[in-house]
Design an enzyme around this catalytic site. Sequence first.
Site, short mmCIF file in Angstrom:
data_model
loop_
_atom_site.label_atom_id
_atom_site.label_comp_id
_atom_site.label_asym_id
_atom_site.label_seq_id
_atom_site.Cartn_x
_atom_site.Cartn_y
_atom_site.Cartn_z
N ASP A 32 0.84 -1.20 0.00
CA ASP A 32 0.00 0.00 0.00
C ASP A 32 0.88 1.25 0.00
OD1 ASP A 32 -1.79 2.08 0.49
OD2 ASP A 32 -3.03 0.86 1.82
N HIS A 84 -3.30 -1.01 -1.68
CA HIS A 84 -4.43 -0.27 -1.13
C HIS A 84 -5.72 -0.75 -1.80
CE1 HIS A 84 -6.09 3.06 1.15
NE2 HIS A 84 -6.80 3.41 0.08
#
Length: 224
Positions: free
Chosen positions: A165, A193
Amino acid sequence: MSETTKLSSNDGFELGAYVARPAGEAIGGLVVIQEIFGVNKHIQSVADGYAKDGFLVVAPAIFDRAEKNVQLSYEGDDTKKAYDLMKKTEIPKALEDIQAALDFVRAQTGKKAGTIGYCLGGLLSWLSATRLNPDASVGYYAGGIGNFAEETPKAPVMLHFGRKDSHIPAEQGEKVKSLHPEVEVFWYDDADHAFNRDVGATYNPQAAKLARERSLAFLKKNLT
């Protein structure tokens, strides 16, 4: 079975909400907190999924204070609009709206209620646990959580992060775990993400499946 309803916050503001009901008696209540794209088809599908697991689920439209009935896609001008709406969101007001949702599912079921949120909603789920009164909270890739890591949760919390992420530095999740060892923090090595979002390039079905299994077990343990 799904429907829409209106919720009233403590300050008198009325916001919309998506409600997903289980087939039989609810085993508990659950507030699904949106990403920055509103209560769109994906968030509605998340709510529907947990209703199938037996929860009475409500997804409050926390952008209603800026613009009513926001349902955005994940590309083009909608992405810019999503970030603009996020900047207009006042956390204290959003938490008032989440409290209204918790009150709604508790009144409807007479049972415990928790929160689960994604991205912005993941942060708000964490802050619900530290500032409101849920019986349990789950947060997925909670953006900016490191800025609020020193707040102490008043309910059990589970957090999920992807190692890839780029939006959330790993030290944010690690800071939460360091300050609150009782919080269940899970990392997914190959996940980016929004790995739970089953539309778009960042979807990771393996990580999403495992995170949901963990979340469901956690919610059943703490809400039923």
